[in-house]
Design an enzyme around this catalytic site. Structure first.
Site, PDB file in Angstrom:
ATOM      1  N   LYS A   1       0.845  -1.211   0.000  1.00 24.65           N
ATOM      2  CA  LYS A   1       0.000   0.000   0.000  1.00 24.65           C
ATOM      3  C   LYS A   1       0.875   1.254   0.000  1.00 24.65           C
ATOM      4  O   LYS A   1       0.605   2.207  -0.720  1.00 24.65           O
ATOM      5  CB  LYS A   1      -0.919  -0.001   1.230  1.00 24.65           C
ATOM      6  CG  LYS A   1      -2.115  -0.951   1.093  1.00 24.65           C
ATOM      7  CD  LYS A   1      -2.944  -0.943   2.349  1.00 24.65           C
ATOM      8  CE  LYS A   1      -4.100  -1.919   2.292  1.00 24.65           C
ATOM      9  NZ  LYS A   1      -5.124  -1.543   1.296  1.00 24.65           N
TER      10      LYS A   1
ATOM     11  N   LYS B   1       8.125  -8.985  15.490  1.00 27.39           N
ATOM     12  CA  LYS B   1       8.627  -8.970  16.868  1.00 27.39           C
ATOM     13  C   LYS B   1       9.215 -10.343  17.187  1.00 27.39           C
ATOM     14  O   LYS B   1       8.620 -11.365  16.827  1.00 27.39           O
ATOM     15  CB  LYS B   1       7.451  -8.666  17.809  1.00 27.39           C
ATOM     16  CG  LYS B   1       7.854  -7.953  19.078  1.00 27.39           C
ATOM     17  CD  LYS B   1       6.626  -7.504  19.852  1.00 27.39           C
ATOM     18  CE  LYS B   1       6.979  -6.739  21.087  1.00 27.39           C
ATOM     19  NZ  LYS B   1       7.615  -5.455  20.850  1.00 27.39           N
TER      20      LYS B   1
ATOM     21  N   ARG C   1       4.966  -8.725  31.040  1.00 25.76           N
ATOM     22  CA  ARG C   1       4.705  -7.363  31.528  1.00 25.76           C
ATOM     23  C   ARG C   1       3.217  -7.103  31.662  1.00 25.76           C
ATOM     24  O   ARG C   1       2.756  -6.492  32.605  1.00 25.76           O
ATOM     25  CB  ARG C   1       5.317  -6.350  30.554  1.00 25.76           C
ATOM     26  CG  ARG C   1       6.410  -5.525  31.193  1.00 25.76           C
ATOM     27  CD  ARG C   1       6.880  -4.371  30.321  1.00 25.76           C
ATOM     28  NE  ARG C   1       7.316  -4.756  28.992  1.00 25.76           N
ATOM     29  CZ  ARG C   1       6.886  -4.174  27.875  1.00 25.76           C
ATOM     30  NH1 ARG C   1       6.027  -3.194  27.918  1.00 25.76           N
ATOM     31  NH2 ARG C   1       7.334  -4.587  26.707  1.00 25.76           N
TER      32      ARG C   1
ATOM     33  N   HIS D   1       2.319   6.948  15.699  1.00 27.70           N
ATOM     34  CA  HIS D   1       2.077   5.502  15.741  1.00 27.70           C
ATOM     35  C   HIS D   1       0.604   5.208  15.435  1.00 27.70           C
ATOM     36  O   HIS D   1      -0.270   5.812  16.048  1.00 27.70           O
ATOM     37  CB  HIS D   1       2.338   4.939  17.146  1.00 27.70           C
ATOM     38  CG  HIS D   1       3.787   4.970  17.549  1.00 27.70           C
ATOM     39  ND1 HIS D   1       4.249   4.361  18.686  1.00 27.70           N
ATOM     40  CD2 HIS D   1       4.872   5.511  16.962  1.00 27.70           C
ATOM     41  CE1 HIS D   1       5.557   4.550  18.777  1.00 27.70           C
ATOM     42  NE2 HIS D   1       5.950   5.242  17.758  1.00 27.70           N
TER      43      HIS D   1
ATOM     44  N   GLU E   1       1.346  -2.554  13.512  1.00 26.02           N
ATOM     45  CA  GLU E   1       1.723  -1.239  14.042  1.00 26.02           C
ATOM     46  C   GLU E   1       2.522  -0.490  12.973  1.00 26.02           C
ATOM     47  O   GLU E   1       3.500  -1.025  12.444  1.00 26.02           O
ATOM     48  CB  GLU E   1       2.592  -1.367  15.298  1.00 26.02           C
ATOM     49  CG  GLU E   1       2.908   0.015  15.878  1.00 26.02           C
ATOM     50  CD  GLU E   1       3.969   0.009  16.978  1.00 26.02           C
ATOM     51  OE1 GLU E   1       3.618   0.273  18.135  1.00 26.02           O
ATOM     52  OE2 GLU E   1       5.139  -0.273  16.657  1.00 26.02           O
TER      53      GLU E   1
ATOM     54  N   ALA F   1      15.857   8.341  17.247  1.00 26.22           N
ATOM     55  CA  ALA F   1      15.275   7.164  17.923  1.00 26.22           C
ATOM     56  C   ALA F   1      16.210   5.956  17.872  1.00 26.22           C
ATOM     57  O   ALA F   1      16.286   5.179  18.821  1.00 26.22           O
ATOM     58  CB  ALA F   1      13.922   6.818  17.307  1.00 26.22           C
TER      59      ALA F   1
HETATM   60  P1  0O2 Z   1      10.812  -2.668  19.691  1.00 15.50           P
HETATM   61  O1  0O2 Z   1      12.136  -3.268  19.985  1.00 15.50           O
HETATM   62  O2  0O2 Z   1      10.897  -1.522  18.700  1.00 15.50           O
HETATM   63  O3  0O2 Z   1       9.739  -3.648  19.344  1.00 15.50           O
HETATM   64  P2  0O2 Z   1       2.128  -0.916  24.113  1.00 15.50           P
HETATM   65  O4  0O2 Z   1       2.469  -1.561  22.778  1.00 15.50           O
HETATM   66  O5  0O2 Z   1       1.107   0.170  24.022  1.00 15.50           O
HETATM   67  O6  0O2 Z   1       1.883  -1.908  25.184  1.00 15.50           O
HETATM   68  P3  0O2 Z   1       4.027   1.142  24.434  1.00 15.50           P
HETATM   69  O7  0O2 Z   1       5.518   1.141  24.668  1.00 15.50           O
HETATM   70  O8  0O2 Z   1       3.224   2.035  25.303  1.00 15.50           O
HETATM   71  O9  0O2 Z   1       3.520  -0.328  24.554  1.00 15.50           O
HETATM   72  O10 0O2 Z   1       3.722   1.523  22.931  1.00 15.50           O
HETATM   73  P4  0O2 Z   1       4.268   2.758  22.132  1.00 15.50           P
HETATM   74  O11 0O2 Z   1       4.494   3.924  23.007  1.00 15.50           O
HETATM   75  O12 0O2 Z   1       3.322   2.914  20.972  1.00 15.50           O
HETATM   76  O13 0O2 Z   1       5.698   2.234  21.638  1.00 15.50           O
HETATM   77  C1  0O2 Z   1       5.802   1.168  20.779  1.00 15.50           C
HETATM   78  C2  0O2 Z   1       7.110   1.217  20.012  1.00 15.50           C
HETATM   79  O14 0O2 Z   1       7.482   2.558  19.691  1.00 15.50           O
HETATM   80  C3  0O2 Z   1       8.311   0.679  20.776  1.00 15.50           C
HETATM   81  O15 0O2 Z   1       8.351  -0.713  20.625  1.00 15.50           O
HETATM   82  C4  0O2 Z   1       9.477   1.380  20.052  1.00 15.50           C
HETATM   83  O16 0O2 Z   1       9.733   0.777  18.798  1.00 15.50           O
HETATM   84  C5  0O2 Z   1       8.888   2.744  19.788  1.00 15.50           C
HETATM   85  N1  0O2 Z   1       9.139   3.663  20.909  1.00 15.50           N
HETATM   86  C6  0O2 Z   1       8.242   4.100  21.814  1.00 15.50           C
HETATM   87  N2  0O2 Z   1       8.810   4.925  22.679  1.00 15.50           N
HETATM   88  C7  0O2 Z   1      10.109   5.031  22.342  1.00 15.50           C
HETATM   89  C8  0O2 Z   1      11.234   5.765  22.882  1.00 15.50           C
HETATM   90  O17 0O2 Z   1      11.131   6.498  23.858  1.00 15.50           O
HETATM   91  N3  0O2 Z   1      12.430   5.608  22.234  1.00 15.50           N
HETATM   92  C9  0O2 Z   1      12.581   4.823  21.125  1.00 15.50           C
HETATM   93  N4  0O2 Z   1      13.790   4.747  20.576  1.00 15.50           N
HETATM   94  N5  0O2 Z   1      11.549   4.103  20.620  1.00 15.50           N
HETATM   95  C10 0O2 Z   1      10.336   4.215  21.211  1.00 15.50           C
HETATM   96  P5  0O2 Z   1       9.060  -1.651  21.705  1.00 15.50           P
HETATM   97  O18 0O2 Z   1       8.225  -2.862  21.837  1.00 15.50           O
HETATM   98  O19 0O2 Z   1       9.337  -0.870  22.966  1.00 15.50           O
HETATM   99  O20 0O2 Z   1      10.441  -1.992  21.100  1.00 15.50           O
END
Ligand code: 0O2
Length: 214
Positions: free
Chosen positions: A15, A40, A51, A115, A134, A146
């Site tokens: 898309k 993932k 968690r 997001h 996502e 990031a």
């Molecule tokens: P990975 O290794 O990328 O998979 P939820 O899914 O709602 O339970 P959350 O953390 O509240 O959990 O969701 P959110 O805020 O939408 O964040 C999801 C993803 O966004 C994260 O996945 C990161 O990829 C990115 N992200 C969010 N916050 C940050 C940050 O402060 N710094 C960076 N570098 N990335 C961020 P994962 O699963 O944490 O990690």
């Protein structure tokens, strides 16, 4: 289950490629700089289940973990992020489940991105299955920040004093990168405006003048 998530990634990536192609045809530039996708890892899924105190069942994974299929769309300009997100959400097979706008409301560490959790149908041999994906939209500057910040999250052996310094530095860089995105967007807007004016001028020229202009 993982194969379904892989199929959903393919659907959404296509898309975005289609949107990029159509936009570049109409406006002579690509809104998307790059697209990255990832599934993932089982370890990360397990971590998240612990968690969230979820039972270890496939059903619990499917209904509660929304970021197993992840796509990151990197753009040059902030306006393109919102334009692409709108175009995606207008498509009638896409359902928006959740939207987190960390560009308008950055996290307190400075993290910025848009997001979306969406649901997309994938068509298998005999069935249709709805799958969560996502999508993270970022500018090049946001992505640069990031990636570095993410690396720091995994470094556990940094002394406390240095950790505080790096946290402050990263926060400052996040502010600077947000200011840079704003300035680059303004430059882009001025260029686009002058292009539109030039096109309008062209439209008023008689055809023979337009052809001999060069
Ligand atoms: P990975 O290794 O990328 O998979 P939820 O899914 O709602 O339970 P959350 O953390 O509240 O959990 O969701 P959110 O805020 O939408 O964040 C999801 C993803 O966004 C994260 O996945 C990161 O990829 C990115 N992200 C969010 N916050 C940050 C940050 O402060 N710094 C960076 N570098 N990335 C961020 P994962 O699963 O944490 O990690």
């Amino acid at each position: 289950l993982m194969s379904c998530y892989r199929c959903a990634i393919m659907e959404i990536e296509t898309k975005f490629r289609v949107l990029n192609e159509r936009f570049s045809l109409q406006h002579d530039r690509n809104p998307i700089d790059s697209i990255q996708s990832r599934l993932k890892s089982p370890d990360s899924i397990l971590d998240k289940m612990l968690r969230k105190k979820l039972p270890f069942t496939l059903e619990a994974i499917e209904n509660n973990i929304f970021d197993i299929a992840g796509i990151r769309v990197v753009c040059s300009f902030v306006d393109d992020i919102y334009m692409l997100a709108d175009c995606l959400l207008q498509q009638d097979d896409i359902t928006l489940i959740e939207r987190k706008d960390y560009i308008k409301n950055p996290k307190k560490n400075g993290y910025r991105s848009l997001h979306l959790i969406i649901e997309v149908p994938i068509f298998l041999q005999n069935t249709k299955k709805l799958v969560y994906v996502e999508v993270q939209f970022r500018t090049i500057a946001m992505d640069f920040w990031a990636s570095l910040e993410h690396k720091l999250q995994y470094k556990k052996n940094i002394p406390e004093s240095q950790a505080k310094f790096l946290k402050d530095e990263l926060y400052d860089c996040a502010q600077q990168s947000a200011a840079l995105d704003k300035r680059m967007q303004n430059i882009r807007n001025v260029i686009a405006e002058s292009e539109t004016k030039e096109e309008e001028k062209q439209d008023f020229l008689p055809i023979f003048l337009r052809e001999n202009k060069g």
